[in-house]
Design an enzyme around this catalytic site. Sequence first.
Site, PDB file in Angstrom:
ATOM      1  CE  LYS A   1      -5.960  -8.713  -0.890  1.00  0.00           C
ATOM      2  NZ  LYS A   1      -7.123  -8.380  -0.096  1.00  0.00           N
TER       3      LYS A   1
ATOM      4  CE  LYS B   1     -13.408  -4.132   1.447  1.00  0.00           C
ATOM      5  NZ  LYS B   1     -12.087  -4.024   2.104  1.00  0.00           N
TER       6      LYS B   1
ATOM      7  CE  LYS C   1      -4.366  -1.879   1.377  1.00  0.00           C
ATOM      8  NZ  LYS C   1      -5.628  -1.753   2.065  1.00  0.00           N
TER       9      LYS C   1
HETATM   10  N1  AQP Z   1      -9.355 -11.830  -2.416  1.00  0.00           N
HETATM   11  C1  AQP Z   1      -9.684 -12.292  -1.218  1.00  0.00           C
HETATM   12  N2  AQP Z   1      -9.940 -13.608  -1.042  1.00  0.00           N
HETATM   13  C2  AQP Z   1     -10.273 -14.073   0.196  1.00  0.00           C
HETATM   14  N3  AQP Z   1     -10.403 -13.289   1.298  1.00  0.00           N
HETATM   15  C3  AQP Z   1     -10.158 -11.983   1.146  1.00  0.00           C
HETATM   16  N4  AQP Z   1     -10.190 -10.951   2.010  1.00  0.00           N
HETATM   17  C4  AQP Z   1      -9.866  -9.808   1.362  1.00  0.00           C
HETATM   18  N5  AQP Z   1      -9.634 -10.073   0.066  1.00  0.00           N
HETATM   19  C5  AQP Z   1      -9.799 -11.408  -0.101  1.00  0.00           C
HETATM   20  C6  AQP Z   1     -10.542 -11.070   3.416  1.00  0.00           C
HETATM   21  O1  AQP Z   1     -11.652 -10.215   3.673  1.00  0.00           O
HETATM   22  C7  AQP Z   1     -11.575  -9.734   5.017  1.00  0.00           C
HETATM   23  C8  AQP Z   1     -11.759  -8.262   5.045  1.00  0.00           C
HETATM   24  O2  AQP Z   1     -10.696  -7.613   4.375  1.00  0.00           O
HETATM   25  P1  AQP Z   1     -10.428  -6.088   4.670  1.00  0.00           P
HETATM   26  O3  AQP Z   1     -11.519  -5.277   4.136  1.00  0.00           O
HETATM   27  O4  AQP Z   1     -10.199  -5.889   6.113  1.00  0.00           O
HETATM   28  O5  AQP Z   1      -9.069  -5.734   3.985  1.00  0.00           O
HETATM   29  P2  AQP Z   1      -8.249  -6.396   2.840  1.00  0.00           P
HETATM   30  O6  AQP Z   1      -7.802  -7.733   3.266  1.00  0.00           O
HETATM   31  O7  AQP Z   1      -7.180  -5.422   2.456  1.00  0.00           O
HETATM   32  O8  AQP Z   1      -9.363  -6.541   1.681  1.00  0.00           O
HETATM   33  P3  AQP Z   1      -9.447  -5.788   0.301  1.00  0.00           P
HETATM   34  O9  AQP Z   1     -10.720  -6.187  -0.343  1.00  0.00           O
HETATM   35  O10 AQP Z   1      -8.177  -6.028  -0.474  1.00  0.00           O
HETATM   36  O11 AQP Z   1      -9.560  -4.278   0.739  1.00  0.00           O
HETATM   37  P4  AQP Z   1      -8.708  -3.038   0.244  1.00  0.00           P
HETATM   38  O12 AQP Z   1      -8.835  -3.024  -1.260  1.00  0.00           O
HETATM   39  O13 AQP Z   1      -9.326  -1.851   0.897  1.00  0.00           O
HETATM   40  O14 AQP Z   1      -7.298  -3.263   0.710  1.00  0.00           O
HETATM   41  C9  AQP Z   1     -10.213 -10.176   5.561  1.00  0.00           C
HETATM   42  O15 AQP Z   1     -10.400 -11.308   6.375  1.00  0.00           O
HETATM   43  C10 AQP Z   1      -9.436 -10.530   4.333  1.00  0.00           C
HETATM   44  O16 AQP Z   1      -8.443 -11.509   4.575  1.00  0.00           O
END
Ligand code: AQP
Length: 328
Positions: free
Chosen positions: A192, A195, A111
């Site tokens: 991965k 969102k 990030k």
């Molecule tokens: N691609 C994924 N596959 C499986 N699990 C996932 N998680 C995130 N992406 C995947 C799981 O979702 C939960 C919440 O995630 P988060 O919102 O706390 O942050 P993150 O892991 O950084 O998810 P994003 O979607 O990638 O958000 P942004 O784009 O804002 O960084 C966690 O349990 C995570 O493991």
Amino acid sequence: MKTVFSGVQPSGTPTIGNYLGAIKHFVDLQKDYRSFFCIVNQHAITVPQNKQELQHNTRSLAALYIASGLDPEKATIFIQSEVPAHAQLGWMLQCIAYIGELERMTQFKDKAEGRSGVPGALLTYPPLMAADILLYGTDIVPVGEDQKQHLELTRTLAERFNQQYNDIFTVPETKIAGSGARIMSLQNPEKKMSKSDSNQKAFISMLDGEKTIMKKMKSAVTDSGREIRYDPESKPGVSNLLTIYAISKNISIKEAEQKLSSESYGSLKEETGAAVADILVPLQERHAELMNSSELDDILDKGAETARQASSKMLAKAERAMGLERKK
Ligand code: AQP
């Protein structure tokens, strides 16, 4: 009864990665555990957010938790910033975390990369996450694969605090979902699904309508050849679709492979899109209902009150242990 805690950031609308890797498991766990599921909006602001969008996404995520099956009678559903103990304990844990170990976090490196000004909170995100978890005496934390390293640091910080000050924190176990733990981007299956990806085609959001789901699936990147087989090394695109199909249908990847092996890539995408739409469309109706009701705010008010009460005891213990309590 053992305790489960987990959270999702309202940094956009959750994707099917967030759902299959995390939220779906929250729903399964709530019946057997004392459950706390948080909308971690203070984590979301570690990167810039639009104020109105953040407010909307926060409420929307809470509605999606409930529409997915989280039951406010069984689980405490609340917004992180409404429970000040999180930031308070987060600060205390920052004081025992080392810069070196924070800099090693891959999420920080990912990030921070390419930013001209890197927010300090991107580095100190893990101690806040540790506070979220440790405040509730959490035994297990269901998360996707990408959060494993943060959870290891949470365990380290809990053990360090217990040793240096007083043995008050439960050292939590990480519970990584089986096959849904790492859903990959539809446009780059080496990466991965996220969102906050700037490419809308890379993810299916939990609020995408049926048409959009089918369209995005259709444009999903597949691999060379025609064979449908689970082999993440040489067929990452096809393997990702098989994984999404299998979990959406509640079957094993082996079964999904057997069922779809004689199909074309086109029908694999269609079948996977339909399986995802079958889950998301009914859930979206309940989400819309909740967004327009006062029921959602009542649930969140009650959740915040329960979480404030539950967390205040551990915060007081931690403050006492560190010498922050006033001695008369
Ligand atoms: N691609 C994924 N596959 C499986 N699990 C996932 N998680 C995130 N992406 C995947 C799981 O979702 C939960 C919440 O995630 P988060 O919102 O706390 O942050 P993150 O892991 O950084 O998810 P994003 O979607 O990638 O958000 P942004 O784009 O804002 O960084 C966690 O349990 C995570 O493991």
